[in-house]
Enzyme design. Sequence first.
Site, PDB file in Angstrom:
ATOM      1  N   ALA A  64     -20.544 -15.081  63.123  1.00 46.76           N
ATOM      2  CA  ALA A  64     -19.215 -14.813  63.069  1.00 46.76           C
ATOM      3  C   ALA A  64     -18.740 -14.271  62.026  1.00 46.76           C
ATOM      4  O   ALA A  64     -19.348 -14.230  60.800  1.00 46.76           O
ATOM      5  CB  ALA A  64     -18.623 -16.444  63.106  1.00 46.76           C
ATOM      6  N   GLY A 107     -23.879 -17.154  64.510  1.00 44.87           N
ATOM      7  CA  GLY A 107     -23.459 -16.770  65.905  1.00 44.87           C
ATOM      8  C   GLY A 107     -24.194 -15.529  66.516  1.00 44.87           C
ATOM      9  O   GLY A 107     -24.588 -15.672  67.534  1.00 44.87           O
ATOM     10  N   GLU A 110     -27.091 -17.206  67.792  1.00 44.85           N
ATOM     11  CA  GLU A 110     -26.893 -17.746  69.181  1.00 44.85           C
ATOM     12  C   GLU A 110     -26.711 -16.940  70.271  1.00 44.85           C
ATOM     13  O   GLU A 110     -26.781 -17.126  71.336  1.00 44.85           O
ATOM     14  CB  GLU A 110     -25.319 -18.549  68.771  1.00 44.85           C
ATOM     15  CG  GLU A 110     -25.622 -19.949  67.841  1.00 44.85           C
ATOM     16  CD  GLU A 110     -24.312 -20.411  67.468  1.00 44.85           C
ATOM     17  OE1 GLU A 110     -23.533 -19.799  67.007  1.00 44.85           O
ATOM     18  OE2 GLU A 110     -24.103 -21.928  67.719  1.00 44.85           O
ATOM     19  N   GLU A 130     -25.085 -21.555  59.111  1.00 48.05           N
ATOM     20  CA  GLU A 130     -23.696 -21.950  58.942  1.00 48.05           C
ATOM     21  C   GLU A 130     -23.649 -23.138  57.791  1.00 48.05           C
ATOM     22  O   GLU A 130     -22.629 -23.569  57.078  1.00 48.05           O
ATOM     23  CB  GLU A 130     -23.342 -22.584  60.122  1.00 48.05           C
ATOM     24  CG  GLU A 130     -23.102 -21.598  61.150  1.00 48.05           C
ATOM     25  CD  GLU A 130     -24.334 -21.114  62.101  1.00 48.05           C
ATOM     26  OE1 GLU A 130     -25.474 -21.212  61.542  1.00 48.05           O
ATOM     27  OE2 GLU A 130     -24.167 -20.572  63.057  1.00 48.05           O
TER      28      GLU A 130
HETATM   29  N1  DAK Z   1     -18.757 -11.920  58.368  1.00 46.80           N
HETATM   30  C1  DAK Z   1     -18.004 -10.938  57.480  1.00 46.80           C
HETATM   31  N2  DAK Z   1     -18.778  -9.836  56.835  1.00 46.80           N
HETATM   32  C2  DAK Z   1     -19.941  -9.750  57.002  1.00 46.80           C
HETATM   33  C3  DAK Z   1     -20.863 -10.686  57.609  1.00 46.80           C
HETATM   34  C4  DAK Z   1     -20.077 -11.966  58.171  1.00 46.80           C
HETATM   35  N3  DAK Z   1     -20.752 -12.948  58.943  1.00 46.80           N
HETATM   36  N4  DAK Z   1     -22.094 -10.456  57.193  1.00 46.80           N
HETATM   37  C5  DAK Z   1     -22.265  -9.450  56.290  1.00 46.80           C
HETATM   38  N5  DAK Z   1     -20.708  -9.064  56.174  1.00 46.80           N
HETATM   39  C6  DAK Z   1     -20.259  -7.661  55.661  1.00 46.80           C
HETATM   40  C7  DAK Z   1     -20.412  -7.976  53.950  1.00 46.80           C
HETATM   41  O1  DAK Z   1     -19.306  -8.933  53.612  1.00 46.80           O
HETATM   42  C8  DAK Z   1     -20.440  -6.485  53.493  1.00 46.80           C
HETATM   43  O2  DAK Z   1     -19.266  -6.099  53.528  1.00 46.80           O
HETATM   44  P1  DAK Z   1     -18.270  -5.140  52.262  1.00 46.80           P
HETATM   45  O3  DAK Z   1     -18.473  -5.920  50.979  1.00 46.80           O
HETATM   46  O4  DAK Z   1     -19.276  -3.987  52.624  1.00 46.80           O
HETATM   47  O5  DAK Z   1     -17.084  -5.010  52.628  1.00 46.80           O
HETATM   48  C9  DAK Z   1     -21.082  -5.762  54.574  1.00 46.80           C
HETATM   49  O6  DAK Z   1     -21.051  -6.662  55.806  1.00 46.80           O
HETATM   50  C10 DAK Z   1     -22.696  -5.810  54.300  1.00 46.80           C
HETATM   51  O7  DAK Z   1     -23.099  -7.131  53.942  1.00 46.80           O
HETATM   52  P2  DAK Z   1     -24.274  -7.141  52.465  1.00 46.80           P
HETATM   53  O8  DAK Z   1     -23.893  -6.129  51.699  1.00 46.80           O
HETATM   54  O9  DAK Z   1     -24.134  -8.712  52.389  1.00 46.80           O
HETATM   55  O10 DAK Z   1     -25.490  -6.824  53.522  1.00 46.80           O
HETATM   56  P3  DAK Z   1     -26.891  -7.022  53.075  1.00 46.80           P
HETATM   57  O11 DAK Z   1     -27.773  -6.174  53.601  1.00 46.80           O
HETATM   58  O12 DAK Z   1     -27.152  -7.189  51.521  1.00 46.80           O
HETATM   59  O13 DAK Z   1     -27.042  -8.540  53.588  1.00 46.80           O
HETATM   60  C11 DAK Z   1     -26.999 -10.417  55.081  1.00 46.80           C
HETATM   61  C12 DAK Z   1     -26.981  -8.726  54.980  1.00 46.80           C
HETATM   62  C13 DAK Z   1     -26.709 -10.689  56.702  1.00 46.80           C
HETATM   63  C14 DAK Z   1     -28.251 -11.107  54.779  1.00 46.80           C
HETATM   64  C15 DAK Z   1     -25.526 -10.924  54.342  1.00 46.80           C
HETATM   65  O14 DAK Z   1     -24.498 -10.197  54.547  1.00 46.80           O
HETATM   66  C16 DAK Z   1     -25.251 -12.248  55.158  1.00 46.80           C
HETATM   67  O15 DAK Z   1     -25.738 -13.283  54.325  1.00 46.80           O
HETATM   68  N6  DAK Z   1     -24.216 -12.320  55.694  1.00 46.80           N
HETATM   69  C17 DAK Z   1     -23.900 -13.794  56.227  1.00 46.80           C
HETATM   70  C18 DAK Z   1     -24.496 -14.310  57.008  1.00 46.80           C
HETATM   71  C19 DAK Z   1     -24.063 -15.768  57.751  1.00 46.80           C
HETATM   72  O16 DAK Z   1     -23.612 -16.626  56.620  1.00 46.80           O
HETATM   73  N7  DAK Z   1     -24.034 -15.928  58.918  1.00 46.80           N
HETATM   74  C20 DAK Z   1     -23.293 -17.067  59.540  1.00 46.80           C
HETATM   75  C21 DAK Z   1     -21.634 -16.909  59.479  1.00 46.80           C
HETATM   76  S1  DAK Z   1     -20.975 -18.302  60.164  1.00 46.80           S
HETATM   77  C22 DAK Z   1     -17.832 -21.586  66.605  1.00 46.80           C
HETATM   78  C23 DAK Z   1     -18.816 -20.418  67.046  1.00 46.80           C
HETATM   79  C24 DAK Z   1     -19.437 -19.910  66.178  1.00 46.80           C
HETATM   80  C25 DAK Z   1     -19.652 -20.068  64.891  1.00 46.80           C
HETATM   81  C26 DAK Z   1     -18.789 -21.098  64.422  1.00 46.80           C
HETATM   82  C27 DAK Z   1     -18.027 -21.828  65.118  1.00 46.80           C
HETATM   83  N8  DAK Z   1     -17.156 -22.295  67.305  1.00 46.80           N
HETATM   84  C28 DAK Z   1     -16.741 -21.792  68.812  1.00 46.80           C
HETATM   85  C29 DAK Z   1     -16.263 -23.401  66.745  1.00 46.80           C
HETATM   86  C30 DAK Z   1     -20.744 -19.170  63.965  1.00 46.80           C
HETATM   87  C31 DAK Z   1     -20.529 -19.180  62.786  1.00 46.80           C
HETATM   88  C32 DAK Z   1     -21.257 -18.308  62.045  1.00 46.80           C
HETATM   89  O17 DAK Z   1     -22.019 -17.540  62.516  1.00 46.80           O
END
Ligand code: DAK
Length: 256
Positions: A64, A107, A110, A130
């Site tokens: 997400a 997500g 998922e 998460e």
């Molecule tokens: N959201 C927003 N931006 C993201 C992102 C994300 N999940 N993942 C990456 N980006 C953006 C980065 O901020 C960066 O943007 P700029 O700085 O260039 O503006 C760009 O994408 C490139 O990212 P990185 O520079 O970090 O790239 P790397 O290759 O070094 O790393 C990475 C890639 C995927 C390992 C890293 O970006 C990362 O750790 N991303 C976050 C992964 C994460 O934590 N995912 C979980 C998100 S929480 C619900 C339903 C669903 C959910 C919750 C509730 N309900 C119905 C209640 C789901 C929750 C989630 O998924």
Amino acid sequence: MATVLLEHPAAHVALLRLNRPEARNALSPELREELRDHFLALAHDADCRAIVITGDASAFAAGADIKAMADIGPAEMMASDDEANWAAIHNCPKPIIAAVDGYALGGGCELAMSADIIVAGESATFGQPEVKLGIMPGAGGTQRLTRAIGKHRAMLMLLTGATMSAGEAFAAGLVSQVVDDDRTVEAALSLASKIASMPPIAVAEIKRVVLAGMDASLDTAIMLERRAAYLLFGTHDKNEAMNAFIDKRKPVFSGT
Ligand code: DAK
């Protein structure tokens, strides 16, 4: 620019490409709504017999959109009715194949698990990080991951945010097939074409019974299977397939 692109690369096969490469295909609210609309349309598209969903080489989807969630509270999350977006995918009667390259996190993992078959490039990474953000999976991750790989491996991933490589995910039962990175979409499309060439009612009933049966007792699930199996004996495609076998010719299926 659309955040989800729809292509028709082969007969009866739809390909959905997530299109936010600058954000690792993070699932923004707009993207989730576009995905919902595509799945609702494809569910009713009689020409579509299989759906492949993919991202790009660096990410299937990084979860997400964290930037869109950072300032949101529970009431706003609930009001967004994201469940309806996911329900369109989970209730889609057509077979769905996820072609996963790069990151499938949160997500994104998922979303991959919402597919019926997961084809992964060898460098793909799966995880539910998460917990590191102070939240938890909200689109089925705690349940689908646990059902796919068992409680103890799922708990390890969910509680620590640890990721799995494609090879580990295959060994654990999360992934159906691992292929070379540059062959992921091609392999998924090839499977989709193969499924699309099968009798569509049989395909739909198999998907329905597998998914419904997973949540039922064994006796109930087997009753569902038997009922659906009887039903298929009333289809034109069953007659066509069996007669073609006997006549030593290729069957032509009509989906009736
Ligand atoms: N959201 C927003 N931006 C993201 C992102 C994300 N999940 N993942 C990456 N980006 C953006 C980065 O901020 C960066 O943007 P700029 O700085 O260039 O503006 C760009 O994408 C490139 O990212 P990185 O520079 O970090 O790239 P790397 O290759 O070094 O790393 C990475 C890639 C995927 C390992 C890293 O970006 C990362 O750790 N991303 C976050 C992964 C994460 O934590 N995912 C979980 C998100 S929480 C619900 C339903 C669903 C959910 C919750 C509730 N309900 C119905 C209640 C789901 C929750 C989630 O998924």
